[in-house]
Design a protein around this motif. Sequence first.
Motif, PDB file in Angstrom:
ATOM      1  N   ARG B  66       6.671   8.797   1.297  1.00  0.00           N
ATOM      2  CA  ARG B  66       6.297   8.060   0.084  1.00  0.00           C
ATOM      3  C   ARG B  66       5.057   7.202   0.285  1.00  0.00           C
ATOM      4  NH1 ARG B  66       7.387   9.857  -4.301  1.00  0.00           N
ATOM      5  NH2 ARG B  66       7.456   7.851  -5.328  1.00  0.00           N
ATOM      6  N   LEU B  67       4.593   7.126   1.530  1.00  0.00           N
ATOM      7  CA  LEU B  67       3.489   6.225   1.875  1.00  0.00           C
ATOM      8  C   LEU B  67       2.290   6.419   0.948  1.00  0.00           C
ATOM      9  CD1 LEU B  67       2.569   4.087   3.933  1.00  0.00           C
ATOM     10  CD2 LEU B  67       1.833   5.917   5.423  1.00  0.00           C
ATOM     11  N   PHE B  68       1.873   7.672   0.742  1.00  0.00           N
ATOM     12  CA  PHE B  68       0.740   7.943  -0.149  1.00  0.00           C
ATOM     13  C   PHE B  68       1.168   8.597  -1.446  1.00  0.00           C
ATOM     14  CE2 PHE B  68      -1.029   8.192   4.193  1.00  0.00           C
ATOM     15  CZ  PHE B  68      -1.787   7.035   4.131  1.00  0.00           C
ATOM     16  N   GLN B  69       2.346   9.251  -1.426  1.00  0.00           N
ATOM     17  CA  GLN B  69       2.768   9.986  -2.618  1.00  0.00           C
ATOM     18  C   GLN B  69       2.971   9.048  -3.807  1.00  0.00           C
ATOM     19  OE1 GLN B  69       6.422  12.300  -2.367  1.00  0.00           O
ATOM     20  NE2 GLN B  69       5.149  14.137  -2.428  1.00  0.00           N
ATOM     21  N   ALA B  70       3.568   7.889  -3.523  1.00  0.00           N
ATOM     22  CA  ALA B  70       3.785   6.925  -4.608  1.00  0.00           C
ATOM     23  C   ALA B  70       2.459   6.477  -5.204  1.00  0.00           C
ATOM     24  CB  ALA B  70       4.570   5.726  -4.082  1.00  0.00           C
ATOM     25  N   GLU B  71       1.464   6.304  -4.348  1.00  0.00           N
ATOM     26  CA  GLU B  71       0.137   5.896  -4.819  1.00  0.00           C
ATOM     27  C   GLU B  71      -0.492   7.001  -5.663  1.00  0.00           C
ATOM     28  OE1 GLU B  71      -1.105   3.012  -4.279  1.00  0.00           O
ATOM     29  OE2 GLU B  71      -0.007   2.207  -2.592  1.00  0.00           O
ATOM     30  N   ARG B  72      -0.247   8.239  -5.265  1.00  0.00           N
ATOM     31  CA  ARG B  72      -0.863   9.356  -5.962  1.00  0.00           C
ATOM     32  C   ARG B  72      -0.238   9.521  -7.343  1.00  0.00           C
ATOM     33  NH1 ARG B  72      -0.509  14.859  -6.666  1.00  0.00           N
ATOM     34  NH2 ARG B  72      -2.490  15.951  -6.513  1.00  0.00           N
ATOM     35  N   GLU B  73       1.093   9.359  -7.410  1.00  0.00           N
ATOM     36  CA  GLU B  73       1.779   9.614  -8.676  1.00  0.00           C
ATOM     37  C   GLU B  73       1.355   8.654  -9.777  1.00  0.00           C
ATOM     38  OE1 GLU B  73       5.860   9.624  -7.569  1.00  0.00           O
ATOM     39  OE2 GLU B  73       5.689  11.621  -6.674  1.00  0.00           O
ATOM     40  N   ASP B  74       1.096   7.397  -9.438  1.00  0.00           N
ATOM     41  CA  ASP B  74       0.716   6.465 -10.511  1.00  0.00           C
ATOM     42  C   ASP B  74      -0.799   6.299 -10.629  1.00  0.00           C
ATOM     43  OD1 ASP B  74      -0.031   4.766  -8.530  1.00  0.00           O
ATOM     44  OD2 ASP B  74       1.651   3.416  -8.718  1.00  0.00           O
ATOM     45  N   GLY B  75      -1.546   7.119  -9.910  1.00  0.00           N
ATOM     46  CA  GLY B  75      -2.999   7.102 -10.081  1.00  0.00           C
ATOM     47  C   GLY B  75      -3.727   6.094  -9.211  1.00  0.00           C
ATOM     48  N   SER B  76      -2.991   5.281  -8.456  1.00  0.00           N
ATOM     49  CA  SER B  76      -3.652   4.263  -7.626  1.00  0.00           C
ATOM     50  C   SER B  76      -4.515   4.895  -6.545  1.00  0.00           C
ATOM     51  CB  SER B  76      -2.615   3.365  -6.954  1.00  0.00           C
ATOM     52  OG  SER B  76      -1.787   2.767  -7.907  1.00  0.00           O
ATOM     53  N   LEU B  77      -4.076   6.077  -6.070  1.00  0.00           N
ATOM     54  CA  LEU B  77      -4.804   6.712  -4.966  1.00  0.00           C
ATOM     55  C   LEU B  77      -6.249   7.017  -5.374  1.00  0.00           C
ATOM     56  CD1 LEU B  77      -4.576   7.786  -2.089  1.00  0.00           C
ATOM     57  CD2 LEU B  77      -3.912   9.982  -3.015  1.00  0.00           C
ATOM     58  N   ASP B  78      -6.443   7.448  -6.626  1.00  0.00           N
ATOM     59  CA  ASP B  78      -7.799   7.730  -7.115  1.00  0.00           C
ATOM     60  C   ASP B  78      -8.687   6.505  -6.958  1.00  0.00           C
ATOM     61  OD1 ASP B  78      -7.192  10.285  -7.835  1.00  0.00           O
ATOM     62  OD2 ASP B  78      -6.776   9.810  -9.932  1.00  0.00           O
ATOM     63  N   LEU B  79      -8.151   5.364  -7.380  1.00  0.00           N
ATOM     64  CA  LEU B  79      -8.950   4.141  -7.331  1.00  0.00           C
ATOM     65  C   LEU B  79      -9.188   3.710  -5.888  1.00  0.00           C
ATOM     66  CD1 LEU B  79      -7.614   2.030 -10.304  1.00  0.00           C
ATOM     67  CD2 LEU B  79      -9.021   4.057 -10.278  1.00  0.00           C
ATOM     68  N   ILE B  80      -8.169   3.896  -5.046  1.00  0.00           N
ATOM     69  CA  ILE B  80      -8.326   3.525  -3.641  1.00  0.00           C
ATOM     70  C   ILE B  80      -9.428   4.367  -2.993  1.00  0.00           C
ATOM     71  CG2 ILE B  80      -7.164   3.671  -1.392  1.00  0.00           C
ATOM     72  CD1 ILE B  80      -4.605   2.739  -2.828  1.00  0.00           C
ATOM     73  N   ALA B 147      -0.200  12.124   4.605  1.00  0.00           N
ATOM     74  CA  ALA B 147      -1.439  12.401   3.875  1.00  0.00           C
ATOM     75  C   ALA B 147      -1.611  13.905   3.669  1.00  0.00           C
ATOM     76  CB  ALA B 147      -2.633  11.837   4.631  1.00  0.00           C
ATOM     77  N   VAL B 148      -1.216  14.695   4.666  1.00  0.00           N
ATOM     78  CA  VAL B 148      -1.328  16.151   4.533  1.00  0.00           C
ATOM     79  C   VAL B 148      -0.405  16.647   3.422  1.00  0.00           C
ATOM     80  CG1 VAL B 148      -0.811  18.345   5.671  1.00  0.00           C
ATOM     81  CG2 VAL B 148      -2.052  16.573   6.901  1.00  0.00           C
ATOM     82  N   ALA B 149       0.790  16.048   3.344  1.00  0.00           N
ATOM     83  CA  ALA B 149       1.792  16.525   2.388  1.00  0.00           C
ATOM     84  C   ALA B 149       1.741  15.771   1.065  1.00  0.00           C
ATOM     85  CB  ALA B 149       3.181  16.399   3.000  1.00  0.00           C
ATOM     86  N   VAL B 150       0.690  15.000   0.833  1.00  0.00           N
ATOM     87  CA  VAL B 150       0.674  14.085  -0.320  1.00  0.00           C
ATOM     88  C   VAL B 150       0.785  14.815  -1.657  1.00  0.00           C
ATOM     89  CG1 VAL B 150      -1.842  13.959  -0.531  1.00  0.00           C
ATOM     90  CG2 VAL B 150      -0.479  12.064  -1.303  1.00  0.00           C
ATOM     91  N   ALA B 151       0.229  16.024  -1.726  1.00  0.00           N
ATOM     92  CA  ALA B 151       0.217  16.720  -3.011  1.00  0.00           C
ATOM     93  C   ALA B 151       1.476  17.560  -3.223  1.00  0.00           C
ATOM     94  CB  ALA B 151      -1.021  17.605  -3.113  1.00  0.00           C
ATOM     95  N   LEU B 152       2.343  17.623  -2.230  1.00  0.00           N
ATOM     96  CA  LEU B 152       3.528  18.473  -2.357  1.00  0.00           C
ATOM     97  C   LEU B 152       4.678  17.689  -2.968  1.00  0.00           C
ATOM     98  CD1 LEU B 152       3.323  20.147   1.134  1.00  0.00           C
ATOM     99  CD2 LEU B 152       2.499  21.031  -1.035  1.00  0.00           C
ATOM    100  N   PRO B 153       5.318  18.242  -3.992  1.00  0.00           N
ATOM    101  CA  PRO B 153       6.366  17.488  -4.675  1.00  0.00           C
ATOM    102  C   PRO B 153       7.590  17.204  -3.796  1.00  0.00           C
ATOM    103  CG  PRO B 153       6.088  19.688  -5.629  1.00  0.00           C
ATOM    104  CD  PRO B 153       4.997  19.514  -4.646  1.00  0.00           C
TER     105      PRO B 153
END
Lengths: 215, 219
Positions: B66-80, B147-153
């Motif tokens: 969940r380290l990066f996945q949570a960030e990706r799901e709510d769009g925060s990762l884009d801004l980061i 980070a490698v698995a960030v896009a995998l559901p």
Amino acid sequence: MRLVAERLSARRGEDLIFRDISFEIGAGEVLVVKGPNGSGKSTLLRVVAGLLARETGKIRLTGEGAQAFETVATACHYLGHHNAMKRELTVAENLRFWKDFAGDSTSGSGIGIDAAAEAVGLGGIVHLPFGYLSAGQQRRMAMAKLLVAWRPVWILDEPTAALDAAAETMFAGLVKAHLGRGGLAIAATHQPLGLGAVAELHMAGFAGENVEAWA
Amino acid sequence: MTALLLRDLKLSVRAGGGAMIGVLFFMTVVAVIPFGVGPDLNLLARIGPAILWIGALLASLLGLDRLFQAEREDGSLDLILMQETPLVLTVLVKCLAHWIATGLPLVIASPLLALFMNMDAPAMAATMLTLLVGTPAITFIGAAGAAVAVALPRGGLLVSILVLPLAIPVLIFGVSAVYAAVQEPAPFLPPFLFLTALTLVFAVIGPVAAAAALRASTD
């Protein structure tokens, strides 16, 4: 400062989504990207924000103050489909985080948390967890995020989705104020933003053979 | 950067943050061992350090996805990704926050669980010290996997599988350092220094690899 894009094209998987798109936006100008679903509006905005690799072309900032930015992305605010706010934290904590983490660009400064919430018309509820808010309120708070840290370029992807008419007017006011401070904006939208006469970029369908671009 | 650290720590203790999940899992695993192995106190004391380390390793892997996945799901990762702050530094800070929220409780809980395993005071202290030094390494490698698995559901299990082989050296040197501390002829320092070196190496490699993977994962 000017944002210049030259002959951009982008690919998703095997397919070329659009090609040879050029535009130029100066300080105080807004470019509205229009087109049917799937025509590549979001892709174009993500390419400009540096979130997607471009196939060909160049994006750069020119003019006064452009040297301060290492990449185009660092000069941009991106308001995408997601709000980039944590449901578990209060609105104030969310805004405080983005204010501190993003920080101000050299050419301006962001406004305070309460002032930003006030500007989007939701002054009294910054103490609530973000998850408690309605979809429209969440969207408005995501817009407040644009105000707390200064960035000259706003990239807005369907900014007014889930908003009522009053909020659309409010948002048009925010964009106008931003342009008035010498900012730039590029927005993809179906609804009219109520900004008056603005430059439009029409994305024409899949694979964009007939893309016309002007600004 | 302090803002990011504080935010992640706050998130970890709010609803759904999962700071306590790891330590609860750790306690569950270690607490059932005496029931399974039986009341042979000498045996328990002998396998205790290894069990604690295995429990801590598995508990630290839990929730890493969940380290990066949570960030990706709510769009925060884009801004980061768009910020001027080097991404490597951001990842490092996120790892630190994750370790403070999930790794440190394991270290603190370990003496209590050492009692379950009939370990004496030196073994208890050595386990605590090696966990303190060793668990950050697991978080740093885990960040690369996450980070490698960030896009995998359903990337959770994949992260564990990716990370586990790399975490084996940490486990080996961690456990052998504890045994060296309690068994007379073996010196404590060499395995302990290896463990420290592993953590330092992964503190560099992990964030760099994770940042590269995050950049490549954008869509």
